[in-house]
Structure formats: C-alpha cells, structure tokens
Design a protein around this motif. Structure first.
Motif, short mmCIF file in Angstrom:
data_model
loop_
_atom_site.label_atom_id
_atom_site.label_comp_id
_atom_site.label_asym_id
_atom_site.label_seq_id
_atom_site.Cartn_x
_atom_site.Cartn_y
_atom_site.Cartn_z
N ALA A 1 -1.13 -1.77 -5.10
CA ALA A 1 -0.70 -2.60 -6.22
C ALA A 1 -0.61 -1.78 -7.51
N ALA A 2 -1.45 -0.78 -7.64
CA ALA A 2 -1.41 0.07 -8.83
C ALA A 2 -0.28 1.09 -8.76
N LEU A 3 0.09 1.51 -7.55
CA LEU A 3 1.15 2.51 -7.39
C LEU A 3 2.55 1.92 -7.48
N ALA A 4 2.73 0.71 -6.99
CA ALA A 4 4.07 0.11 -6.92
C ALA A 4 4.76 -0.01 -8.28
N PRO A 5 4.08 -0.40 -9.35
CA PRO A 5 4.79 -0.54 -10.64
C PRO A 5 5.46 0.75 -11.12
N ALA A 6 4.97 1.90 -10.69
CA ALA A 6 5.61 3.16 -11.08
C ALA A 6 7.03 3.26 -10.53
N HIS A 7 7.30 2.49 -9.47
CA HIS A 7 8.62 2.50 -8.84
C HIS A 7 9.44 1.28 -9.23
N ALA A 8 8.89 0.42 -10.05
CA ALA A 8 9.57 -0.81 -10.47
C ALA A 8 10.02 -0.63 -11.92
N GLY A 9 10.58 -1.68 -12.48
CA GLY A 9 11.07 -1.61 -13.86
C GLY A 9 9.98 -1.96 -14.85
N ALA A 10 10.27 -1.66 -16.10
CA ALA A 10 9.33 -2.00 -17.17
C ALA A 10 9.15 -3.51 -17.22
N GLY A 11 7.92 -3.96 -17.31
CA GLY A 11 7.62 -5.38 -17.37
C GLY A 11 7.51 -6.05 -16.01
N ASP A 12 7.84 -5.34 -14.93
CA ASP A 12 7.69 -5.90 -13.59
C ASP A 12 6.22 -5.88 -13.19
N VAL A 13 5.77 -6.92 -12.50
CA VAL A 13 4.36 -7.06 -12.15
C VAL A 13 4.21 -7.31 -10.65
N VAL A 14 3.29 -6.61 -10.03
CA VAL A 14 2.98 -6.83 -8.61
C VAL A 14 2.24 -8.15 -8.49
N SER A 15 2.79 -9.06 -7.66
CA SER A 15 2.16 -10.37 -7.50
C SER A 15 1.48 -10.55 -6.15
N GLY A 16 1.69 -9.61 -5.24
CA GLY A 16 1.04 -9.70 -3.94
C GLY A 16 1.28 -8.43 -3.15
N VAL A 17 0.33 -8.12 -2.25
CA VAL A 17 0.45 -6.93 -1.40
C VAL A 17 -0.02 -7.30 -0.01
N LEU A 18 0.78 -6.93 0.98
CA LEU A 18 0.42 -7.11 2.38
C LEU A 18 0.30 -5.74 3.04
N ALA A 19 -0.80 -5.51 3.72
CA ALA A 19 -1.01 -4.24 4.42
C ALA A 19 -0.51 -4.37 5.85
N THR A 20 0.33 -3.43 6.25
CA THR A 20 0.87 -3.44 7.62
C THR A 20 0.71 -2.07 8.25
N GLU A 21 0.68 -2.08 9.56
CA GLU A 21 0.68 -0.85 10.33
C GLU A 21 1.44 -1.15 11.61
N PHE A 22 2.78 -1.13 11.51
CA PHE A 22 3.62 -1.52 12.64
C PHE A 22 3.55 -0.53 13.79
N GLU A 23 3.09 0.67 13.51
CA GLU A 23 2.76 1.63 14.57
C GLU A 23 1.54 2.40 14.09
N PRO A 24 0.70 2.84 15.02
CA PRO A 24 -0.55 3.51 14.63
C PRO A 24 -0.31 4.67 13.66
N GLY A 25 -1.05 4.65 12.57
CA GLY A 25 -0.97 5.71 11.58
C GLY A 25 0.14 5.57 10.56
N ARG A 26 0.96 4.51 10.64
CA ARG A 26 2.07 4.30 9.69
C ARG A 26 1.76 3.09 8.83
N ARG A 27 0.89 3.25 7.88
CA ARG A 27 0.49 2.17 7.00
C ARG A 27 1.55 1.98 5.92
N ILE A 28 2.03 0.76 5.79
CA ILE A 28 2.99 0.41 4.75
C ILE A 28 2.48 -0.84 4.04
N TYR A 29 2.55 -0.81 2.72
CA TYR A 29 2.12 -1.93 1.90
C TYR A 29 3.37 -2.60 1.33
N VAL A 30 3.59 -3.84 1.72
CA VAL A 30 4.75 -4.60 1.24
C VAL A 30 4.30 -5.36 0.00
#
Length: 184
Positions: A11-40
């Motif tokens: 949640a702290a890293l995502a805003p660096a890739h978003a626009g100014a004033g954009d706010v993270v409102s939720g994060v889901l942790a996934t690992e669709f294959e072992p060792g490939r963690r992706i946070y939506v």
C-alpha cells in the motif's frame, strides 16, 4: 515480516506508481504460483474514479496482462470460496451444530462439528494470502463438511464457485479497464 506488514508495504509502494492525489483504498495479496507474490491494489483516483495497480514483492508494477488476470482471478475465487464455505455463515453453522448436539445428539454430529471447526480454522481471519493451494484446501475442507452434513448430496460450494465464474471474468475486465499502467 507477516502478511499484514506485506500489505502495508504494498500500500505504501503503490502510490509511487499512481497519480498525485491518488489513494490506495485496498490491497489483496495473491500468489497464483509459488513464489510469485502480487499485491492487487484498488486506487481511489483523484478524479473520483476507481483505478487499479498491482505490484510485485519488490514493489515493481505488474504490466503483464496474464499475470494480472491470474492474480485477480485467484483473489476473487478465494474470496468466493471463503464466502461460500459452510453456507456462508460458519460461526452460525457451528453454533447450530453445537445446539443440535446438546439437544438431540444425533449420530454423526461430532464429525460434522469437527469438520465445521476445521473449516472455520482454515478460513481464519483476514488478511489471508489468496493462492491455488488455499482455494484447494478450503474446497477439500468444505467438501468434508458437506459430506458430514449430507452424504451423497450435491455440493453447494462447487455450485457457488461455478456460478461465480462470470463475476470473476467481470472483475478481471474491470481491473484491466481501470488499470493505471499499460498492460502487455
């Protein structure tokens, strides 16, 4: 570092890739294959719309369409599985089984109660990592419970997952349409 810490980090890293004033409102942790963690991450965009970003464990934005779809799909399916497990109200089901055992003590009630407790423990409390292994474990524990409650009966859990396919596809389309980076 636990999952809650990982979610806070994403949640702290995502805003660096978003626009100014954009706010993270939720994060889901996934690992669709072992060792490939992706946070939506759902993003409340400054223009009032909802956007989406996914970051990997290193904090890089996910730009592969297939990886994004896999992450969204497993997150949605795990959510459906948790919601459908034990009829959607595991605590209520467990309380009913305990009450039935105390009042009538029908044959097999202890096994049904044990299956419900095992499923409740497996489902746990949020946050949880969405993965195929978690989905399989919830499915197996739910089928055990269904078998104790109605041997040979159809699986309401399987029916719920099957009927959710359209909603999963729609969520994938929504995430892709609102993705804040170009996908390849």
């Amino acid at each position: 570092m636990g999952l809650a810490d990982d979610l806070e980090r994403a949640a702290a890293l995502a805003p660096a890739h978003a626009g100014a004033g954009d706010v993270v409102s939720g994060v889901l942790a996934t690992e669709f294959e072992p060792g490939r963690r992706i946070y939506v991450c759902s993003i409340d965009v400054s223009d009032g719309t909802r956007g989406w970003l996914a970051v990997d464990a290193e904090g890089s934005v996910v730009t592969g369409r297939a990886d994004l779809r896999a992450a969204v799909s497993i997150a949605a399916l795990c959510e459906v599985a948790v919601d459908a497990a034990g009829g959607g109200d595991l605590d209520g089901l467990l309380a009913s089984l305990i009450d039935l055992r105390e009042r009538e003590a029908p044959e097999g009630i202890e096994e049904a109660e044990a299956a419900a407790r095992a499923l409740r423990e497996l489902v746990g409390e949020p946050p949880q990592l969405a993965s195929p292994e978690r989905l399989d474990a919830i499915g197996a524990a739910t089928r055990r419970l269904e078998g104790e409650l109605d041997p040979g009966g159809p699986s309401p859990f399987a029916a719920a997952l099957k009927s959710a396919q359209g909603a999963v596809s729609e969520l994938q389309r929504e995430v892709e349409a609102g993705y804040l980076r170009e996908l390849s």
